[in-house]
Motif scaffolding. Structure first.
Motif, short mmCIF file in Angstrom:
data_model
loop_
_atom_site.label_atom_id
_atom_site.label_comp_id
_atom_site.label_asym_id
_atom_site.label_seq_id
_atom_site.Cartn_x
_atom_site.Cartn_y
_atom_site.Cartn_z
N GLU A 38 0.86 -1.18 0.00
CA GLU A 38 0.00 0.00 0.00
C GLU A 38 0.89 1.23 0.00
OE1 GLU A 38 -2.12 3.18 0.22
OE2 GLU A 38 -3.13 1.27 -0.18
N LYS A 39 0.68 2.14 -0.96
CA LYS A 39 1.57 3.29 -1.10
C LYS A 39 1.46 4.29 0.04
CE LYS A 39 -1.57 5.82 -4.24
NZ LYS A 39 -1.81 7.02 -3.46
N GLY A 40 0.33 4.28 0.75
CA GLY A 40 0.15 5.14 1.92
C GLY A 40 -0.13 4.30 3.15
N ASP A 41 -1.16 4.69 3.89
CA ASP A 41 -1.59 3.93 5.05
C ASP A 41 -2.76 3.04 4.66
OD1 ASP A 41 -1.88 3.05 7.69
OD2 ASP A 41 -3.24 4.70 8.20
N LEU A 42 -2.98 1.98 5.39
CA LEU A 42 -4.15 1.15 5.17
C LEU A 42 -5.42 2.00 5.25
CD1 LEU A 42 -3.16 -1.90 7.41
CD2 LEU A 42 -3.22 -1.86 4.91
N ALA A 43 -6.32 1.81 4.30
CA ALA A 43 -7.62 2.51 4.27
C ALA A 43 -7.47 4.02 4.14
CB ALA A 43 -8.44 2.17 5.52
N GLU A 44 -6.36 4.50 3.67
CA GLU A 44 -6.17 5.94 3.61
C GLU A 44 -7.05 6.61 2.57
OE1 GLU A 44 -2.51 9.18 3.03
OE2 GLU A 44 -2.07 7.13 3.65
N GLY A 45 -7.44 5.87 1.54
CA GLY A 45 -8.26 6.44 0.49
C GLY A 45 -9.74 6.21 0.69
N THR A 46 -10.37 5.61 -0.29
CA THR A 46 -11.81 5.42 -0.30
C THR A 46 -12.33 4.67 0.92
OG1 THR A 46 -11.77 5.40 -2.72
CG2 THR A 46 -13.72 4.49 -1.66
N VAL A 174 2.60 -7.61 5.02
CA VAL A 174 1.87 -6.37 4.80
C VAL A 174 2.87 -5.23 4.80
CG1 VAL A 174 0.08 -4.83 5.66
CG2 VAL A 174 -0.21 -7.31 5.87
N ALA A 175 2.99 -4.55 3.67
CA ALA A 175 3.97 -3.47 3.51
C ALA A 175 3.23 -2.16 3.26
CB ALA A 175 4.92 -3.78 2.37
N VAL A 176 3.09 -1.35 4.31
CA VAL A 176 2.45 -0.06 4.15
C VAL A 176 3.49 0.97 3.76
CG1 VAL A 176 0.63 -0.61 5.79
CG2 VAL A 176 2.69 0.54 6.60
N ARG A 177 3.00 2.09 3.21
CA ARG A 177 3.89 3.14 2.71
C ARG A 177 4.95 2.57 1.77
NH1 ARG A 177 1.81 4.87 7.48
NH2 ARG A 177 1.01 7.01 7.39
N THR A 178 4.47 1.66 0.95
CA THR A 178 5.34 0.98 0.00
C THR A 178 4.65 0.99 -1.36
OG1 THR A 178 6.26 -0.45 1.72
CG2 THR A 178 6.52 -1.17 -0.56
N SER A 191 8.20 -9.32 -12.18
CA SER A 191 9.27 -8.66 -11.42
C SER A 191 8.72 -7.30 -10.99
CB SER A 191 10.52 -8.48 -12.28
OG SER A 191 11.52 -7.79 -11.56
N VAL A 192 8.71 -7.04 -9.70
CA VAL A 192 8.04 -5.87 -9.15
C VAL A 192 9.02 -5.04 -8.33
CG1 VAL A 192 6.10 -5.05 -7.75
CG2 VAL A 192 5.90 -7.21 -9.01
N GLU A 193 9.09 -3.77 -8.66
CA GLU A 193 9.91 -2.84 -7.89
C GLU A 193 9.04 -2.14 -6.86
OE1 GLU A 193 13.12 -0.03 -9.59
OE2 GLU A 193 11.40 1.28 -9.14
N LEU A 194 9.44 -2.24 -5.61
CA LEU A 194 8.71 -1.62 -4.50
C LEU A 194 9.57 -0.53 -3.90
CD1 LEU A 194 7.35 -4.86 -2.76
CD2 LEU A 194 6.16 -3.39 -4.40
N THR A 195 8.96 0.64 -3.67
CA THR A 195 9.68 1.78 -3.12
C THR A 195 9.10 2.15 -1.76
OG1 THR A 195 10.14 2.65 -5.32
CG2 THR A 195 10.36 4.18 -3.48
N ALA A 197 8.27 4.57 0.95
CA ALA A 197 8.05 6.01 0.95
C ALA A 197 8.74 6.70 2.12
CB ALA A 197 6.55 6.31 0.98
N VAL A 198 9.05 5.97 3.17
CA VAL A 198 9.68 6.57 4.34
C VAL A 198 11.19 6.66 4.16
CG1 VAL A 198 10.05 6.37 6.84
CG2 VAL A 198 7.82 5.76 5.85
N SER A 199 11.81 5.56 3.77
CA SER A 199 13.27 5.53 3.64
C SER A 199 13.76 5.90 2.24
CB SER A 199 13.80 4.14 4.00
OG SER A 199 13.37 3.19 3.02
#
Length: 511
Positions: A38-46, A174-178, A191-195, A197-199
């Motif tokens: 999840e690129k932000g926090d869990l349930a951060e959007g809709t 479970v990888a949040v902010r990723t 092949s998936v690149e994960l970034t 967001a914190v580090s």
């Protein structure tokens, strides 16, 4: 620097809303290896900006969505048993206005609503004389009759977190902010690149299947991230809500009709507040920029004031929020008539036989569990050894109460922790269910709960959320994991945020 990661996951789920968390949970319970990012926090959007209802969708009957309504009504009962701490019955009073819908049509709709889904635990419809009942006391005198029916309330953001917790308990990562920043097919694997967001660091993982539950960003994942094309699209519809002090007695909610055939919910919220919504506005902007506007506020206030003696003004609003619903685009001219059903699309490459990408279009909170089951059924040909469906009779974390009876559990919790103020005991029971015992541990007084930051927010609860529920920021805790922020001043919020960024909590976050 990019580091390579060795595991190959069966499923990599993109998007930590209710559908993504639900699919991750179901898949992990069937024996698949799962990574949820999840690129932000869990349930951060809709998924944290809904009307907070588990409901069949009474108004969907007018659009002949009988399959969806039936499925949602069945799910209403399933979810009520699975999470009685965050989902509970609510009675809705619908004042009858013959200028909007004739009584026979409302009766027919409610008859179908009572019988389509095999209702078991919830009481059925009844007719109210508004002149003689408590429910009629706040209603304007010109409305003489009402219909009362059942649906359920849900803490939407916590529903997402509980699904993620259960997924993790069954082996999912479970990888949040990723963020999923790039994907590339390599034959039978992605092949998936994960970034992070914190580090700012990246890692590359492999997966046998991608599941795209990015909600408003589902087409962005297909087009920009994966470099593919889809004939299906989501249609973004903005839904806004306002929060005001509760202005009636009793636990009932209200549903009022508008001349434009839309309905507005006026629901009890956090005991002493009322949640009013929602609007249905076509939206073309960035989903992350969505916000309520003046016209929506005026529309909601006018809808309420048409029916109630107490006339609300903009000055009564204590909070407001907006969300973007990613509805499957069925090309309906009316935003309110756009289907709330869901559609799947599986891409296996131009020639077929390559690593699949399953994208989810549409859906609603009430049907997330069934959607998850259907998604795994779609993936069965790719994972023939996966286990059978299991979530239909399983509880969510904290929901394992005797006879799914919240009041019974609350009594037991208060008996064990007699020093707990009643309101605080109910708060812990509602948010955490049986997990409240893990939160409270051997605490013997409120002093053992640590520093107090708001009326019911103590350090121990915040530490519990950081340690067990992927909470990182003050917003994660005050707005999504809890609703403490509604009762805290700006100074109290700032003090809490400063404490949360201190060395002790920072250590816990990174441990």
């Amino acid at each position: 620097m990019t580091a390579q990661s060795s595991p190959i996951y069966d499923l990599l789920v993109i998007g930590g809303g209710v559908n993504g968390a639900g699919i991750a949970r179901d898949a992990a319970g069937r024996g698949l290896s799962v990574l949820l990012c999840e690129k932000g926090d869990l349930a951060e959007g809709t998924s944290s900006r809904s009307g907070k209802l588990v409901h069949g969708g009474l108004r969907y009957l007018e659009h002949y969505e009988f399959r969806l309504v039936r499925e949602a009504l069945i799910e209403r009962e399933v979810l009520l048993k699975a999470a009685p701490h965050i989902i509970w019955p609510m009675r809705f009073v619908l004042p009858h206005n013959p200028a909007d819908r004739p009584a026979w049509l409302v009766r027919l709709g409610l008859f179908l609503y009572d019988h389509l889904g095999g209702r078991q635990r919830l009481p059925g419809t009844r007719v109210l004389d508004l002149a003689t009942t408590l429910e009629g006391a706040p209603i304007a005198r010109q409305y003489r009759k009402a219909f009362e029916y059942s649906d359920c309330w849900v803490d939407d953001a916590r529903l997402v977190v509980l699904n993620a917790l259960d997924a993790a308990a069954k082996g999912a990562e479970v990888a949040v902010r990723t963020a999923c920043s790039a994907v590339r097919r390599e034959g039978a694997l992605w092949s998936v690149e994960l970034t992070d967001a914190v580090s700012g660091t990246t890692r590359t993982v492999q997966a046998r299947c991608l599941v795209n539950t990015a909600g408003p960003w589902v087409n962005d994942v297909i087009d920009r991230v994966a470099g593919l094309r889809s004939n299906r699209h989501v249609r973004l519809v903005k839904g806004s809500h306002i929060v005001v002090p509760k202005f009636w007695e009793g636990r009932q909610a209200y549903l009022v009709q508008n001349p434009d055939k839309r309905v507005i919910f006026i629901n009890p919220y956090q005991n002493d507040l009322a949640l009013i919504g929602t609007t249905d506005i076509p939206y073309d902007g960035r989903p992350e920029d969505v916000a309520i506007d003046g016209d929506e506020i005026a529309y909601l206030l006018k809808s309420v004031n048409r029916y109630f003696k107490r006339q609300l003004a903009a000055s009564d609003i204590v909070h407001a929020f907006s969300g973007v619903r990613p509805l499957y685009d069925d090309h309906s001219a009316n935003p309110s008539a756009v289907t709330r059903d869901y559609i799947f699309e599986i891409d296996t490459g131009e020639q077929g036989g390559q690593a699949p990408l399953l994208s989810v279009f549409g859906g609603k909170i009430t049907t997330f569990r069934k959607l998850s089951e259907h998604a795994l059924e779609k993936l069965k040909p790719f994972f023939p050894a996966m286990g059978p469906g299991w979530t239909g009779k399983a509880t969510l974390p904290g929901g394992d109460m005797p006879e799914a009876d919240f009041d019974l559990f609350l009594g037991e919790l208060h008996a064990r922790y007699r020093w707990l103020p009643a309101a605080l005991a109910k708060h812990y029971a509602r948010l955490y269910g049986t997990r409240a015992h893990a939160l409270l541990g051997d605490a013997a007084s409120t002093d053992d709960l640590g520093s107090a930051f708001g009326p019911r927010l103590y350090a121990r609860e915040a530490e519990f959320l950081v340690a067990t529920e992927w909470a990182l920021t003050a917003e994660d805790i005050l707005e999504r994991r809890t609703k403490h922020g509604l009762y805290m001043s700006e100074a109290e919020k700032a003090a809490f945020a400063q404490w949360l960024e201190g060395p002790a909590t920072t250590t816990r976050k990174t441990a």
